[in-house]
Design a protein around this motif. Structure first.
Motif, short mmCIF file in Angstrom:
data_model
loop_
_atom_site.label_atom_id
_atom_site.label_comp_id
_atom_site.label_asym_id
_atom_site.label_seq_id
_atom_site.Cartn_x
_atom_site.Cartn_y
_atom_site.Cartn_z
N LEU A 37 0.82 -1.32 0.14
CA LEU A 37 -0.04 0.17 -0.03
C LEU A 37 0.79 1.34 0.10
O LEU A 37 0.35 2.23 -0.50
N MET A 40 1.52 1.89 -3.39
CA MET A 40 0.35 2.48 -4.23
C MET A 40 -0.03 3.93 -4.04
O MET A 40 -0.10 4.46 -4.96
N VAL A 97 3.05 -3.20 -6.18
CA VAL A 97 1.84 -3.01 -5.41
C VAL A 97 1.17 -4.36 -5.30
O VAL A 97 0.93 -4.73 -4.05
N PHE A 98 0.80 -4.95 -6.26
CA PHE A 98 0.06 -6.37 -6.19
C PHE A 98 0.91 -7.31 -6.00
O PHE A 98 0.49 -8.28 -5.10
N PHE A 406 -3.88 -2.58 -14.31
CA PHE A 406 -3.70 -2.10 -12.96
C PHE A 406 -5.08 -1.95 -12.63
O PHE A 406 -5.39 -2.24 -11.47
N PHE A 407 -5.82 -0.95 -13.25
CA PHE A 407 -7.22 -0.87 -12.83
C PHE A 407 -8.02 -2.23 -12.68
O PHE A 407 -8.96 -2.44 -12.06
N ILE A 410 -6.80 -3.51 -9.62
CA ILE A 410 -7.37 -2.84 -8.09
C ILE A 410 -8.80 -3.17 -8.09
O ILE A 410 -9.23 -3.31 -6.69
N HIS A 411 -9.47 -3.38 -9.20
CA HIS A 411 -10.95 -3.56 -8.82
C HIS A 411 -11.36 -4.90 -8.43
O HIS A 411 -12.27 -5.43 -7.93
N TRP A 413 -8.83 -7.18 -6.59
CA TRP A 413 -8.41 -7.46 -5.22
C TRP A 413 -8.71 -6.28 -4.19
O TRP A 413 -8.16 -6.57 -3.05
N PHE A 414 -9.44 -5.30 -4.70
CA PHE A 414 -9.78 -4.18 -3.75
C PHE A 414 -10.54 -4.58 -2.37
O PHE A 414 -10.17 -4.39 -1.35
N MET A 417 -8.08 -6.23 -0.31
CA MET A 417 -7.03 -5.24 0.55
C MET A 417 -7.66 -4.45 1.58
O MET A 417 -7.20 -4.16 2.62
N LEU A 489 -12.91 4.85 -5.34
CA LEU A 489 -12.29 4.01 -4.66
C LEU A 489 -11.78 4.49 -3.28
O LEU A 489 -11.84 3.81 -2.27
#
Lengths: 537, 205
Positions: A37, A40, A97-98, A406-407, A410-411, A413-414, A417, A489
């Motif tokens: 994070l 990120m 990040v991921f 990336f998007f 993020i959507h 694994w959001f 996280m 987000l």
């Protein structure tokens, strides 16, 4: 020292304080999730700087002649935009990040192999970023060479190159340390029973990426050091006045920087390979083919750097060797596309935001990839070299490919996280606006390039005006989409509805732990049995 | 420290050794870039490289080679001594290694000093006026490559210094010897690179 069992398993990594409070509990934490994070948030800040610079460029190009800046400022803006976006966002992006957040969980480990080194890599990253930014604020003008730092201009220009070059070197070092950490983690810390052919695909792509980071980055490191020494002492290695050869610089630069393109795209492909099986509720098609093509891309990617230099002066033999190798590297990329499509075939497709991003990823990635073949072929490359066509091509790959992945990631694994779900409606609205803006922004550049508009000029002929207006409008639409996505987000991370352990019915290990995950990820380390695989639906 | 909480039980000697070998790969590639540049320019400027190489003092180069080889031996011996639980001998051998590294640097300092006195350094008037382009490239590479190597000697000495502290405080011992073995590996790498630099600059005429 406390023993491991002293950390309660029901405290999530977001709540657990350790020894420090507040900001310190983040910047001194060696928890891979917190470091993920940290990366990120720092990348998001830098990304917004890059976006603003990009918007400024597009605004300059809304009309011929000077609109808001002159030639020198434009040079500085595209240089800094490139340095930030390449060295600070897309190269380290998905792994830092991921990869940090998910790699240990996906292979059933409590952390990466070297947690302290992992935190140190973040500090090195920040140091590199600060150096590059310092080059803007101090000294005799912002760097104006383009992100490639081509010799001899990079040591002749009066601009403030040293901090930028040194910053890129330091960022490379951070990338090496992360790669090294991931390789050891994957070799040593997979859950018992998780053989190489049972490892999920995202860790596999991180593994391929880590090897490229490790083996390619040092070469650009030494090259950048040489440019710096050339500037300070005049050692002559790249200076034609002292017998050096600037073309040699280009070779050494691209020996790294072409594999770097695969550092960017491999983890993106890995993320897409996770999203598509989950939202098709089906075993991934051709697991081994995806793994083999990942390693093939990592390997062949080393031998194609010359295609950046077809017009720089190379022997005919070298030219068509590099051209053929470039065509070869397209094959494993295409294999992956077929695998993703076949995974969807006869699946129970669950159309959610991550799936929209993944599907649009395939669309823009194919446009980017096929236009790459136009540039890899000798005859057509000579025609479109250094035109807006090239800019369109690599934005379709680097921003369309890596950015969309990336998007998607993020959507996807959001909820894992942050333990909360985002607002799907706004997420989808953001996606469609972003997607339309993206196509409007970059597609006209293909046309402009074919018509002969060169890249890196702040001015252009009247005949290019209409397409440039479309492109600039596209940049505004895309930014609107981006703002919607980010606000959605941020709000959801604070106040979204609580997400369960496994909102998408995913099968990889990260969906077996609570959301957000506890500090040590697993109460007991999972064990893989003979029949288990990463995508058994 | 909070990291102790996760990983007090996690000590993976095999893992740290893999990491060190991977790091050594990166170092080899770092110098690999320079070796490529050297070979390209040597090929293009054979006579000039020949002339310029005669300026270098082979005796000092040879002495430094012997010094580094001996230091590699002493650090290897220190690893064995640690395995035999002879802490005093381990520290003595590490001390000798550090001392030899220092002697190497002092030699290098005087060697470079003589070059500077003769006006041979990048950007000097003497070089640009009296030397051919090939010779300028030779000395440019000479200073960059031996300089970068000297920097690695210094880094190696710092690592060995840390190891000495940890051995004497008892944190590194026969059952937990990865740090010493890794500093040994690193020192051998520094030695190995010199083994290539020495013939390339001093011996090939």
């Amino acid at each position: 020292m406390q023993a491991s069992s002293h950390i309660p398993h029901d405290v999530s990594y977001l709540e657990y304080k350790g020894k420090h409070n507040g900001l310190l509990s983040w910047i001194l934490s060696t928890d891979h999730k917190r470091i993920g994070l940290l990366y990120m948030y720092s990348m998001m800040t830098l990304f917004l700087v890059g976006v603003v610079l990009g918007l400024a460029m597009k605004f300059e190009l809304i009309a011929p002649g000077k609109t808001i800046m002159d030639a020198q400022d434009y040079n500085a803006v595209f240089t800094v935009h490139g340095v930030i976006m390449i060295f600070m966002i897309v190269v380290p992006g998905l792994p830092a990040v991921f990869g940090n957040f998910l790699l240990p969980i996906m292979i059933g480990a409590k952390d990466v192999a070297f947690p302290k080194l992992n935190l140190a890599s973040w500090y090195v990253y920040i140091a590199g970023a600060l150096l590059v930014i310092a080059s803007l604020l101090f000294g005799d003008g912002s760097p104006d060479t383009g992100w490639t730092f081509y010799a001899p201009y990079s040591f002749k220009t009066g601009a403030n190159m040293l901090p930028a070059i040194f910053g890129a070197f330091v960022l490379g070092f951070s990338s090496i340390l992360t790669g090294l950490n991931f390789i050891v983690t994957i070799h040593r810390m997979r859950a018992p029973g998780m053989g190489w052919t049972k490892m999920p695909l995202f860790p596999w792509t991180l593994y391929g990426t880590a090897w490229i980071q490790l083996l390619a980055t040092p070469v650009v490191g030494i090259t950048l050091v040489l440019v710096a020494l050339e500037r300070i002492f005049g050692i002559g290695v790249f200076d034609p006045a002292l017998g050096g050869d600037p073309i040699l610089y280009q070779h050494l630069f691209w020996i790294y920087s072409h594999p770097a393109v695969y550092i960017m795209i491999l983890p993106a492909m890995g993320a897409i390979s996770e999203v598509i099986p989950t939202f098709s509720q089906k075993h991934v098609f051709g697991y081994k083919a995806i793994v083999a093509s990942t390693m093939a891309i990592a390997f062949v990617g080393y031998f194609v750097w010359g295609h950046h230099m077809f017009t720089s002066g190379m022997s005919g033999t070298a030219q068509y060797t590099f051209s053929i190798l470039t065509f070869l590297v397209a094959i494993p990329s295409a294999i992956k596309v077929f695998n993703w499509i076949s995974t969807m075939y006869k699946g129970s497709i669950n159309v959610q935001t991550p799936f929209y991003w993944a599907a649009s990823f395939i669309f823009v990635f194919m446009i980017g990839g096929l236009s790459g073949l136009v540039l890899g072929a000798l005859a057509t490359d000579v025609y479109v070299h250094d035109t807006a066509f090239v800019v369109a091509h690599f934005h379709f790959i680097v921003f369309g490919g890596v950015g969309f992945a990336f998007f998607a990631a993020i959507h996807y694994w959001f909820p894992k996280m942050f333990g909360r779900m985002y607002d799907s409606l706004w997420a989808n609205v953001g996606w469609i606006i972003f997607f339309i803006g993206f196509l409007a922004l970059y597609s006209p550049m293909f046309y402009l390039g074919m018509q002969g508009m060169p890249r890196r000029y702040y001015d252009y002929l009247e005949q290019f005006h209409a397409a440039n207006i479309l492109s600039t409008l596209g940049s505004w639409v895309m930014t609107l989409g981006l703002v919607i996505i980010i606000i959605n987000l941020f709000r959801s991370a604070k106040s979204g509805p609580i997400a369960g352990k496994n909102p998408w019915n995913g099968k990889t290990l990260e969906w077996t732990v609570p959301s957000p995950p506890p500090v040590e990820n697993f109460e007991t380390i999972p064990v893989y049995h003979e029949k288990d695989g990463p995508y058994e639906y | 420290m909070s990291q102790a909480i996760h990983h007090d039980e996690h000590y993976d000697a095999e893992g740290s050794k893999i990491a060190m070998w991977l790091f050594i790969f990166t170092e080899l590639l770092l110098f690999g870039g320079l070796f490529i540049i050297y070979s390209v320019y040597r090929y293009l400027n054979q006579d000039a490289f020949h002339l310029a190489a005669e300026e270098l003092n082979t005796t000092i180069g040879a002495i430094n080679t012997v010094i580094l080889l001996v230091s590699s031996m002493t650090i290897a011996m220190s690893t064995s001594a640690l395995q035999k639980r002879q802490k005093g001998t381990t520290l003595l051998l590490l001390g000798i290694t550090l001392f030899l590294g220092l002697v190497f640097l002092v030699n290098k300092y005087f060697e470079w000093g003589v070059k500077f006195e003769h006006g041979i350094f990048p950007g000097s008037e003497h070089m640009t006026e009296n030397l051919s382009q090939g010779e300028i490239l030779f000395f440019g590479l000479y200073f960059v490559m031996t300089g970068l190597h000297a920097l690695h000697i210094i880094i190696g000495m710092i690592i060995i210094g840390v190891t000495v502290a940890k051995v004497s405080s008892g944190k590194v011992h026969a059952d937990r010897s990865a740090l010493l073995e890794n500093s040994g590996l690193y020192w051998h790498l520094v030695d190995l690179i010199w083994i290539f630099l020495f013939p390339l600059f001093y011996l090939i005429h």
